[in-house]
Design an enzyme around this catalytic site. Structure first.
Site, PDB file in Angstrom:
ATOM      1  N   ALA A 191      35.187  48.674  36.485  1.00 41.01           N
ATOM      2  CA  ALA A 191      36.606  48.478  36.787  1.00 41.01           C
ATOM      3  C   ALA A 191      37.005  47.005  36.638  1.00 41.01           C
ATOM      4  O   ALA A 191      36.729  46.370  35.627  1.00 41.01           O
ATOM      5  CB  ALA A 191      36.930  49.030  38.175  1.00 41.01           C
ATOM      6  N   SER A 192      37.623  46.449  37.686  1.00 40.18           N
ATOM      7  CA  SER A 192      38.216  45.108  37.585  1.00 40.18           C
ATOM      8  C   SER A 192      37.211  43.972  37.478  1.00 40.18           C
ATOM      9  O   SER A 192      37.608  42.828  37.227  1.00 40.18           O
ATOM     10  CB  SER A 192      39.142  44.852  38.782  1.00 40.18           C
ATOM     11  OG  SER A 192      40.333  45.579  38.647  1.00 40.18           O
ATOM     12  N   ALA A 193      35.937  44.252  37.651  1.00 39.48           N
ATOM     13  CA  ALA A 193      34.951  43.208  37.367  1.00 39.48           C
ATOM     14  C   ALA A 193      35.044  42.755  35.922  1.00 39.48           C
ATOM     15  O   ALA A 193      34.641  41.632  35.583  1.00 39.48           O
ATOM     16  CB  ALA A 193      33.543  43.711  37.672  1.00 39.48           C
TER      17      ALA A 193
END
Length: 327
Positions: A46-48
Site C-alpha cells: 500500500a502506501s509504503a
C-alpha cells in the site's frame, strides 16, 4: 519474541546489526487454494510505496532533471487545472501541497467502503490516473500545513514519468529497487498476480473476499507495490548506505517538515519519523493490506510486519514495538 500470533496472516522480520533475530510467516496467501504465506511471499505494501516514489523523485533532483522547487504546473501542462501554479515538488513530497485528494483518508468510514470513481481495470498506467485525480478543489494554500494526500504522490509519479520519459514502475526498478537489491519487489497487476504473491483479504480468517474490486488494477506513486520482508530489510540497508540516493539527500528526506495530526509522529519527504529520536518508518493501509516497517539507525534495528488483511498487521506491530522497547 512473539509467542502469540493466532489469527495473524502475513510475515514478520526483525534484524539488528545485519543479523536476523526473528522471522516468521503465518496464515494463507491464497485462502481458496490453501497456499500458505512464507517468508518469501510478496505482499501488497500500500502506501509504503510512497517511499519509493520519494526516492525516485529525489534521484531526479540529484541528477538535475527536477528540483524541489519545480512547479507541478510546469510539468502537468493543461492537465489537472485545479492544482495551482505555486504547488511545488517539495510541497507534494511533504504532504503540504493542499491539493484535493481522490482518496481522502480523513473521511469517516471503513477502509473497505471506498469506491474509485473510475473502473479499477482502467487504472493500469500512471497516466490513466488522470481519470480519478481531477475535480478536487484545493483545501488550503501550499505550505500552510500538513495534510496526508494520496493524490499528491500520484502527481509526483506522473511528474517523474514525464520528465524522465520512462514509465514510473521502470523508474522505481532502475533507481530504487535495483540499486537496493530488492529482487522480489514490483508492481504486478492484481488480476494476474504471479506465483508467490499474496492475495489481499478484506477481513479476517472467516472471509475469502479479496480486494480486487477496491484498488487500481496496478499501483502507481501512492501505493500498489508488492514486496517481501527480506526486500524491505534490504531497502533500509541500501538507503542509509547511500546506494539509492547520496546520504546527504537521505538526510534531507528524513529532516522533519511537519508534525502529524496525532502529534506523536513527524513527517519528512516520503518517510514517517518518530515523534522524537531517529527512527524512520514506512506504513501502508488499504483494503486487504496493512504494513509497517521501522528502521532505527542508532540501534541498527529494523523490523517489518505485513499482513494480507486490512487490519492484521496492527496488533502484531504494537506488540512487537513494545517487546523491542523492553529488550
Amino acid at each position: 519474541m512473539l509467542d502469540d500470533l493466532e489469527g495473524f496472516s502475513g510475515a514478520v522480520r526483525v534484524d539488528r546489526g545485519g543479523v536476523t533475530l526473528f522471522a516468521t510467516a503465518r496464515g494463507l496467501a491464497d485462502r481458496a487454494a490453501g497456499v500458505a504465506n512464507t517468508l518469501g511471499t510478496r505482499f501488497g505494501i500500500a502506501s509504503a510505496t510512497k517511499g519509493f516514489t520519494a526516492l525516485v523523485v529525489m534521484s531526479l533532483v540529484e541528477d538535475g532533471t527536477l528540483s524541489l522547487d519545480t512547479s507541478a504546473r510546469k510539468v502537468l501542462g493543461d492537465d489537472l487545472p485545479l492544482i495551482g501554479p505555486d504547488v511545488t515538488v517539495e510541497h507534494l513530497l511533504a504532504h503540504r501541497s493542499g491539493i484535493g485528494d481522490y482518496f481522502d483518508e480523513d473521511l469517516d468510514g471503513d477502509i473497505t467502503d471506498f469506491v474509485l470513481t473510475a473502473p479499477v481495470h482502467e487504472l493500469g498506467e500512471t497516466e490513466d490516473y488522470l481519470k480519478v485525480l481531477g475535480g478536487f478543489p484545493a483545501k488550503f494554500a501550499p505550505g500552510e500545513r500538513f495534510s496526508y494526500c494520496n493524490s499528491g504522490y500520484v502527481v509526483l509519479a506522473l511528474i517523474a514519468e514525464r520528465v524522465a520519459g520512462v514509465p514510473f514502475r521502470d523508474l522505481v526498478a532502475r533507481r530504487v529497487t535495483g540499486p537496493a537489491g530488492m529482487t522480489a519487489t514490483g508492481f504486478p497487476r492484481s488480476d494476474e498476480l504471479p506465483a508467490g504473491a499474496a492475495r489481499g483479504y478484506l477481513h479476517g480468517a472467516g472471509s475469502d473476499r479479496t480486494n480486487v474490486f477496491h484498488l487500481p488494477v496496478r499501483g502507481s506513486g501512492d501505493g500498489g507495490a508488492y514486496s517481501t520482508v527480506a526486500d524491505l530489510s534490504a531497502l533500509w540497508t541500501a538507503l542509509f548506505a547511500g546506494r539509492i540516493v547520496p546520504t546527504a539527500r537521505v538526510a534531507e528526506m528524513i529532516r522533519p517538515r511537519s508534525v502529524a495530526t496525532e502529534g506523536d509522529r513527524r513527517y519528512g519527504l516520503g518517510f514517517w519519523l518518530a515523534g522524537s529520536g531517529p527512527a524512520v518508518s514506512l506504513e501502508g493501509y488499504d483494503a486487504g493490506v496493512s504494513f509497517r516497517s521501522v528502521h532505527d539507525p542508532s540501534a541498527a534495528l529494523t523490523w517489518t510486519v505485513v499482513s494480507n488483511s486490512s487490519d492484521g498487521a496492527w496488533p502484531v506491530a504494537r506488540r512487537l514495538a513494545q517487546r523491542l522497547a523492553e529488550s
